[in-house]
Design an enzyme around this catalytic site. Structure first.
Site, mmCIF file in Angstrom:
data_model
loop_
_atom_site.group_PDB
_atom_site.id
_atom_site.type_symbol
_atom_site.label_atom_id
_atom_site.label_comp_id
_atom_site.label_asym_id
_atom_site.label_seq_id
_atom_site.Cartn_x
_atom_site.Cartn_y
_atom_site.Cartn_z
ATOM 1 N N ASN A 80 1.046 -1.186 0.169
ATOM 2 C CA ASN A 80 -0.220 -0.038 0.055
ATOM 3 C C ASN A 80 0.781 1.189 -0.063
ATOM 4 O OD1 ASN A 80 0.437 -0.989 2.938
ATOM 5 N ND2 ASN A 80 -0.415 0.993 3.465
ATOM 6 N N HIS A 81 0.258 2.358 -0.307
ATOM 7 C CA HIS A 81 1.129 3.554 -0.537
ATOM 8 C C HIS A 81 0.361 4.749 -0.092
ATOM 9 C CE1 HIS A 81 4.102 6.090 -2.170
ATOM 10 N NE2 HIS A 81 3.795 6.177 -3.351
ATOM 11 N N ALA A 82 0.841 5.343 1.025
ATOM 12 C CA ALA A 82 0.330 6.354 1.855
ATOM 13 C C ALA A 82 1.206 7.602 1.973
ATOM 14 C CB ALA A 82 -0.312 6.129 3.031
ATOM 15 N N GLU A 153 -1.932 0.328 -6.129
ATOM 16 C CA GLU A 153 -2.891 1.410 -6.127
ATOM 17 C C GLU A 153 -2.517 2.500 -7.055
ATOM 18 O OE1 GLU A 153 -4.034 2.631 -1.838
ATOM 19 O OE2 GLU A 153 -1.908 1.803 -1.703
#
Length: 237
Positions: A80-82, A153
């Protein structure tokens, strides 16, 4: 106070990158004759990136499940990429993977040049031709035994919620019949927001490598399983 610290921290990174890049060039030259996959250079780059995490007194990093990422043999890693610092903390896996990253980063002096030396994979979002070249590049890397890592994503989340996954990583896993290894990255959005470079107060970051998923013949089901695995880890207490 945090604003002043942030300015000093990013300035330190900018200055020290000159020294680290010179070291990368030396490692590249010395290992080029025998290290075709550039494993040594990638591990040097991992130490370079991780250094900026561990010297930051506001961040505490924990990595679990590292043993699930192979030293030898192909795999597709998805995370995931935040936050911008996701890249820094994922380097702390210290495994010989290859990054798939947006092409703009490859244009950044020193850091982008090092990415090219490492044979990482550039991608222009929304360009069908760039996607074709990216997939072909990943095909070559996987065939040579190098894992690749992607943010399925496609871009950083704007609200903290896990976004829909794109097909590319899972098409590669199906085509090469290699495992998908989901990785949940916790806490980076709180450490550095999507917009701006002002660091926030003390944050615990956790890189959690989850059990590998064996390849299916169905891209959609493989993608759904990987997303479910990461989503469950991110919402676990």
């Amino acid at each position: 106070m945090l604003r002043a610290f942030s300015v000093a921290y990013w300035a330190f990174i900018g200055i020290s990158c000159v020294v680290f890049f010179l070291g990368a060039v030396l490692v590249w030259l010395l290992t080029l004759p025998f290290d075709r996959r550039r494993v040594v250079l990638h591990l040097y780059s991992s130490a370079w990136a991780s250094f900026y995490v561990y010297v930051n007194p506001l961040w505490r990093l924990r990595v679990t499940g590292r043993r699930l990422v192979p030293w030898h043999g192909p795999a597709v890693l998805v995370a995931n990429h935040a936050s911008l610092i996701d890249i820094l903390v994922l380097f702390a896996l210290f495994r010989p993977f290859k990054w798939v990253s947006k092409q703009e980063i490859f244009r950044v002096p020193l850091i982008g040049w090092n990415m090219r030396l490492n044979d990482y994979v550039p991608l222009v979002r929304g360009s069908a031709e760039s996607i074709r070249r990216m997939m072909a590049h990943c095909d070559r890397l996987l065939a040579a035994g190098s894992p690749v890592i992607m943010f399925p994503e496609g871009r950083r989340t704007s609200d903290g919620e896990l976004q829909p996954f794109k097909d590319g990583a899972f098409e590669l896993a199906v085509r090469h019949q290699v495992p998908v290894i989901p990785i949940a990255v916790h806490g980076t959005r709180r450490a550095l927001p999507r917009h701006g470079l002002v660091l926030r107060d003390h944050v615990d970051v956790h890189v959690e490598v989850l059990p590998p998923i064996e390849p299916h013949d169905d891209v959609s089901s493989l993608k759904a399983l990987a997303r479910k695995s990461i989503a469950s880890a991110l919402t676990a207490p």
